[in-house]
Write an enzyme that holds these catalytic residues in place. Structure first.
Site, PDB file in Angstrom:
ATOM      1  CD  GLN A 167     -54.587  31.938  15.893  1.00 56.02           C
ATOM      2  OE1 GLN A 167     -54.388  31.744  15.475  1.00 56.02           O
ATOM      3  NE2 GLN A 167     -53.698  33.016  16.303  1.00 56.02           N
ATOM      4  CD  GLU A 209     -51.464  34.364  22.532  1.00 59.40           C
ATOM      5  OE1 GLU A 209     -52.166  35.291  21.608  1.00 59.40           O
ATOM      6  OE2 GLU A 209     -51.159  34.399  21.175  1.00 59.40           O
ATOM      7  CE  LYS A 343     -50.182  40.052  16.062  1.00 57.56           C
ATOM      8  NZ  LYS A 343     -50.780  38.312  15.552  1.00 57.56           N
TER       9      LYS A 343
END
Length: 433
Positions: A167, A209, A343
């Site tokens: 990713q 992103e 997060k």
């Protein structure tokens, strides 16, 4: 002066064009805090629940009106008259009112937006920057550091529409002396990567992103083109710039067959085989950090991976730990990984986020503060990284304002704090001091 007089929620749009919750907390003295909840694409199954409406006639079912009902109704009523400076009590009131293990009644997106807005309002009432207020909440007043960025310059997996399975391929500008210099180095490598990709006939469109999302021949080729870009920018790989990866391996794990399937290059691995593959990559490239190198449920595999790589590099748990102290404690007790990704929407409140950072640090794990793939202009994670002296931050590439907003906030904070917030570079990464 810091009593809550009003709480407001609204539906705004995130960086993927989906709705998210923004909250305002108003205090007696006219002070206001405003914050928005981010949203993930590759999410851990044990994350706190992000409440969506499911009404296909609005935003394809992704509306957040139910979460807003909670903010503007029961949450607003319960917080009236409470002291915003007492963050732990404010958060606990919302958690108790929700009453579920994973915040599924009100939604972590509702609770988190209010939690962060409350912290901002309290900081304003105290007449101090958010990072300073966070340091006080953290029990470490006046202790700051500037985080080493992990810059995601090639996007694959769930963050891009390409054939790259892993990713995120990231750079860390470890040769920098300051955060501002690290940002400049990252930008220079990013622009040189665009040239390298174009010269090879690859697409330079960007993913969620802000990193490039080309169709590469293999996952290793992503590291090769980044190595070329680092050299083209005039930097030395391994000295000035190191590499990091987020495999997000749960996304290509076949639970029935217990196999890891890299479809982009037609390769299938067992659990230990995939860890061995990652070890081979670390032998070829200066990779100092690997995140979610196996499926979130593959604890046995993570024990092997930690044993194999955990003394050499940073092994980060994201989907593995989901910023949850109960799960992190299990990892610490069993010697699984040596770092946690933080997060705050995975757990749903600032207080619980600070608890996870503290638990990690107390156990000798590092904590990497992170954005989500669905972001807004809200830059709270920059203040969180500095105010907890976490040491590392992951907030995307050098494009898209939703990513750059965090870097710009860090630049401002560094300017304000000067020598009070040292930039330690590679020393912040587990096993690299």
């Amino acid at each position: 002066m810091s009593k809550i007089v009003k709480v407001i929620g609204r539906e705004i749009i995130d960086s993927r064009g989906n709705p998210t919750v923004e909250a305002e907390v108003h205090l007696e003295g006219g002070f206001v805090g405003m914050a928005a909840a981010p949203s993930g694409a590759s999410t851990g199954s044990r994350e706190a629940l992000e409440l969506r409406d499911g009404d296909k006639s609005r935003f394809l079912g992704k509306g957040v009106l139910k979460a807003l009902e909670a903010v503007n109704g029961p949450i607003a009523q319960a917080l009236l008259g409470k002291d915003a400076k007492d963050q732990a009590t404010v958060d606990q009131i919302m958690i108790d009112l929700d009453g579920t293990e994973n915040k599924s009644k009100f939604g972590a997106n509702a609770i988190l937006a209010v939690s962060l807005a409350n912290a901002k309002a309290a900081a304003a009432a105290k007449g101090m920057p958010l990072y300073a207020h966070i340091a006080e909440l953290n029990g470490t007043p006046g202790v700051y550091s500037m985080p080493l960025p992990m810059m995601n310059i090639i996007n694959g997996g769930e963050h891009a529409d390409n054939n790259v399975d892993i990713q995120e391929f990231m750079i860390q500008p470890v040769g920098a002396k300051t955060l501002k210099e690290a940002v400049r180095m990252g930008a220079e490598v990013f622009h040189n990567l665009a040239k390298v990709l174009k010269s090879k006939g690859y697409n330079t469109a960007v993913g969620d992103e802000g990193g490039f999302a080309p169709n590469l021949k293999s996952n290793a080729e992503a590291l090769e083109v980044i190595a070329e870009a680092v050299a083209a920018a005039g930097y030395k790989l391994g000295t000035d710039v190191t590499l990091a990866m987020d495999c997000a391996a749960s996304e290509f794990y076949d639970a029935e067959k217990k196999e890891y399937n890299l479809k982009g290059e037609g390769r299938v691995f067992t659990s230990n085989g995939f860890s061995d593959f990652l070890e081979e990559l670390t032998a070829k490239f200066p990779i100092v950090s690997i995140e979610d190198g196996l499926d979130e449920s593959d604890w046995e595999g993570f024990a092997y991976q930690t044993q194999k790589l955990g003394k050499k590099i940073q092994i980060v748990g994201d989907d593995l730990f989901v910023t949850n102290t109960k799960i992190l404690k299990r990892g610490i007790d069993n010697g699984i990984a040596n770092s946690i990704l933080i997060k705050f929407n995975q757990i749903g409140s600032l207080t619980e986020t600070l608890a996870a950072i503290k638990m990690a640090k107390d156990a000798g794990y590092t904590a990497v503060i992170s954005h989500r793939s669905g972001e807004t202009e809200d830059a709270t994670i920059a203040d969180l990284a500095v105010g907890t002296a976490a040491g590392q931050i992951k907030t995307g590439s050098m494009s898209r304002s939703d990513r750059v907003a965090k870097y710009n906030q860090l630049i401002r904070i560094e300017e304000a704090l000067g020598a009070k917030a040292p930039f330690r570079g590679l020393k912040e990464v587990k096993n690299q001091a």
